[in-house]
Design a protein around this motif. Structure first.
Motif, PDB file in Angstrom:
ATOM      1  N   LEU A  52       1.872  -8.797 -21.633  1.00  0.00           N
ATOM      2  CA  LEU A  52       2.390  -7.587 -21.030  1.00  0.00           C
ATOM      3  C   LEU A  52       1.206  -6.644 -20.859  1.00  0.00           C
ATOM      4  O   LEU A  52       0.383  -6.534 -21.761  1.00  0.00           O
ATOM      5  N   ILE A  53       1.119  -6.015 -19.697  1.00  0.00           N
ATOM      6  CA  ILE A  53       0.067  -5.011 -19.519  1.00  0.00           C
ATOM      7  C   ILE A  53       0.731  -3.665 -19.298  1.00  0.00           C
ATOM      8  O   ILE A  53       1.593  -3.525 -18.428  1.00  0.00           O
ATOM      9  N   VAL A  54       0.361  -2.713 -20.134  1.00  0.00           N
ATOM     10  CA  VAL A  54       0.940  -1.383 -20.052  1.00  0.00           C
ATOM     11  C   VAL A  54      -0.121  -0.434 -19.523  1.00  0.00           C
ATOM     12  O   VAL A  54      -1.188  -0.298 -20.121  1.00  0.00           O
ATOM     13  N   THR A  55       0.182   0.200 -18.387  1.00  0.00           N
ATOM     14  CA  THR A  55      -0.750   1.156 -17.803  1.00  0.00           C
ATOM     15  C   THR A  55      -0.147   2.552 -17.886  1.00  0.00           C
ATOM     16  O   THR A  55       0.794   2.866 -17.159  1.00  0.00           O
ATOM     17  N   PRO A  56      -0.634   3.387 -18.793  1.00  0.00           N
ATOM     18  CA  PRO A  56      -0.098   4.746 -18.879  1.00  0.00           C
ATOM     19  C   PRO A  56      -0.379   5.493 -17.579  1.00  0.00           C
ATOM     20  O   PRO A  56      -1.442   5.323 -16.990  1.00  0.00           O
ATOM     21  N   GLY A 113      -4.373   6.675 -21.857  1.00  0.00           N
ATOM     22  CA  GLY A 113      -5.607   5.916 -21.985  1.00  0.00           C
ATOM     23  C   GLY A 113      -5.629   4.798 -20.965  1.00  0.00           C
ATOM     24  O   GLY A 113      -4.789   4.753 -20.071  1.00  0.00           O
ATOM     25  N   PRO A 114      -6.595   3.879 -21.130  1.00  0.00           N
ATOM     26  CA  PRO A 114      -6.683   2.774 -20.180  1.00  0.00           C
ATOM     27  C   PRO A 114      -5.523   1.792 -20.360  1.00  0.00           C
ATOM     28  O   PRO A 114      -4.818   1.842 -21.362  1.00  0.00           O
ATOM     29  N   ALA A 115      -5.377   0.911 -19.382  1.00  0.00           N
ATOM     30  CA  ALA A 115      -4.356  -0.126 -19.473  1.00  0.00           C
ATOM     31  C   ALA A 115      -4.610  -0.996 -20.699  1.00  0.00           C
ATOM     32  O   ALA A 115      -5.759  -1.232 -21.075  1.00  0.00           O
ATOM     33  N   ARG A 116      -3.532  -1.439 -21.353  1.00  0.00           N
ATOM     34  CA  ARG A 116      -3.684  -2.288 -22.535  1.00  0.00           C
ATOM     35  C   ARG A 116      -2.861  -3.547 -22.345  1.00  0.00           C
ATOM     36  O   ARG A 116      -1.816  -3.532 -21.713  1.00  0.00           O
ATOM     37  N   ARG A 117      -3.376  -4.627 -22.906  1.00  0.00           N
ATOM     38  CA  ARG A 117      -2.662  -5.895 -22.795  1.00  0.00           C
ATOM     39  C   ARG A 117      -2.103  -6.264 -24.161  1.00  0.00           C
ATOM     40  O   ARG A 117      -2.773  -6.156 -25.182  1.00  0.00           O
ATOM     41  N   ILE A 118      -0.829  -6.664 -24.167  1.00  0.00           N
ATOM     42  CA  ILE A 118      -0.162  -7.014 -25.419  1.00  0.00           C
ATOM     43  C   ILE A 118       0.376  -8.430 -25.281  1.00  0.00           C
ATOM     44  O   ILE A 118       1.068  -8.742 -24.307  1.00  0.00           O
TER      45      ILE A 118
END
Lengths: 245, 195
Positions: free
Chosen positions: A161-165, A196-201
């Motif tokens: 999953l990539i979350v981009t705030p 912040g930057p996009a994060r991958r989970i």
């Protein structure tokens, strides 16, 4: 009255937000406070109730008899088994927002190309390459009439999953928490959502299994550190539906 | 007037309507088409009326109504009966989606800050139950205590989706003046409703 000693200026700001008088920074600031401050959110809700009385005077008018058919077709409720058709119809329906979503999706897909080797929760580097066909889903998570707080893309191929705030502002003492809302059963936390930057989970199998086209994601406003109970404790401030790209 | 003739039976019926709508929204949140159909049959006429009032165009209002029910389908899980009345929640979505369309259209064919131009059509309906009719009467009384320019600006913002700067342009007054009118009006309105 819900008037529990709220600052008069805040009361006015709540009314201005409800009336949609605000623009620019003032609008963003008011929306941020609605998410972050329960007392302010309560005042917003109170103004919604007060002013909704204006709508009591609006005469009901029966829509065309074919209207329900249009609504139903838009959601493809009649054939839930046919996911492809359903989602195509939904995509067609949401074409108004498609351009924006597509642009975001494209940048995420590009970002994913480089992020593929990452494991765990790490920052995603700027896009540098393209990827082949993958089972991608994307959702813009927004509140009622607000810009997206975040965009979430799901890669079903590798359960990540990539979350981009996006329009997300930090507030001292509070955190946003991201949830998957299954059709049946309780919401499951996908972790905190911070600017912040996009994060991958990378997801555990049971969570990954809940993420499908049409799945609902939600963001709640919680005390700092997130919900202590495993269920949303604060108000749900934004939601989004995963759709294929 | 409905407010003057309200009875316990009317009130009970309003409560039952409200409870049924809350249950239907809970069903929608669980993905039930039947529940959405129930919400539709209870509220579509009211919501379509709101769309038409704001958009003044049948085609646009139909598009908005479709958009509204998709939004309801998508967001029913966020409705909290402890925090909001279901009718207010639905009507707020209808107003917001209609104003979104109005703003997307860009052109405002007819803008007026005249308080008298937006006067009531006076047909409280099934959805707007006795309680809502009383709220309505009270709000109207309170709006009547405002200066015409204050009430006119508040109504124009509510029904035409005008921002402060658009209101100032429409009223040909400086932005600060318009803000001050509206804020004084809102403060007075709140004080009146709180009495």
């Amino acid at each position: 009255m819900t008037d529990s000693g709220i600052d008069p200026d805040d009361g006015l700001l709540a009314a201005e937000l409800v009336l949609r008088l605000l623009e620019g920074d003032a609008l963003h600031d008011a929306r941020r406070r609605e998410v972050a401050e329960p007392a302010f959110a309560a005042e917003v809700a109170a103004w919604h109730e007060r002013l909704a009385a204006l709508l009591a005077d609006v005469a009901p008018i029966e829509p065309d008899a074919a209207m329900w058919g249009r609504v139903s077709a838009a959601l493809a409720l009649r054939d839930p088994r046919n996911n492809v058709v359903e989602l195509k119809r939904k995509v067609r329906f949401w074409r108004a927002s498609a351009a924006a979503l597509t642009a975001i999706a494209a940048s995420l897909l590009l970002g994913l190309g480089l992020g593929m080797g990452l494991r765990g929760t790490e920052s995603i580097q700027p896009p540098a390459t393209t990827v082949g066909p993958r089972q991608m889903l994307i959702a813009a998570i927004d509140g009622e009439g607000t810009p997206p707080l975040a965009v979430v893309s799901v890669d079903r191929t590798d359960k990540s999953l990539i979350v981009t705030p996006a329009a997300l502002t930090p507030v001292a003492g509070h955190d946003h928490e991201l949830w998957i809302v299954p059709v049946a059963g309780d919401p499951r936390s996908l972790g905190l959502l911070r600017p912040g930057p996009a994060r991958r989970i990378v997801l555990a199998d049971d969570l990954a299994g809940l993420l499908a086209g049409g799945s609902t994601l939600a963001v709640s406003a919680e005390d700092e550190g997130g919900s202590r109970t495993g269920l949303p404790q604060g108000p749900i401030v934004a939601t989004g539906t995963l759709r294929p790209v | 007037m409905a407010g003057a003739t309200s009875t316990n039976a009317d009130r009970a019926s309003g409560d039952a309507d409200r409870q049924a709508l809350v249950r239907a929204l809970a069903g929608v949140a669980e993905g039930s088409e039947v529940a959405l159909r129930d919400v539709y049959s209870r509220t579509a006429a009211k919501l379509y009326g709101i769309c038409l009032r704001i958009l003044s165009d049948r085609q646009e209002a139909e598009d908005a109504l479709q958009d509204i029910f998709v939004t309801i389908w998508k967001r029913a899980g966020t409705f909290d009966a402890e925090r909001a009345s279901p009718v207010t929640w639905l009507a707020t979505i209808a107003r917001n989606r209609s104003i979104d369309r109005l703003r997307a259209r860009g052109v405002r064919p007819f803008v007026t800050l005249d308080a008298a131009a937006d006067v009531a059509d006076t047909r409280p309906d099934v959805v707007a139950n006795i309680e809502a009719a009383q709220d309505r009467d009270r709000l109207m009384e309170c709006l009547d205590t405002l200066e015409a320019r204050q009430a006119g600006a508040i109504r124009a913002a509510f029904f035409q989706g005008l921002t402060y700067s658009e209101l100032a342009d429409a009223g040909a007054v400086p932005l600060g003046t318009m803000k001050s009118w509206v804020r004084r009006g809102l403060l007075r309105l709140k004080a009146c409703l709180g009495e």
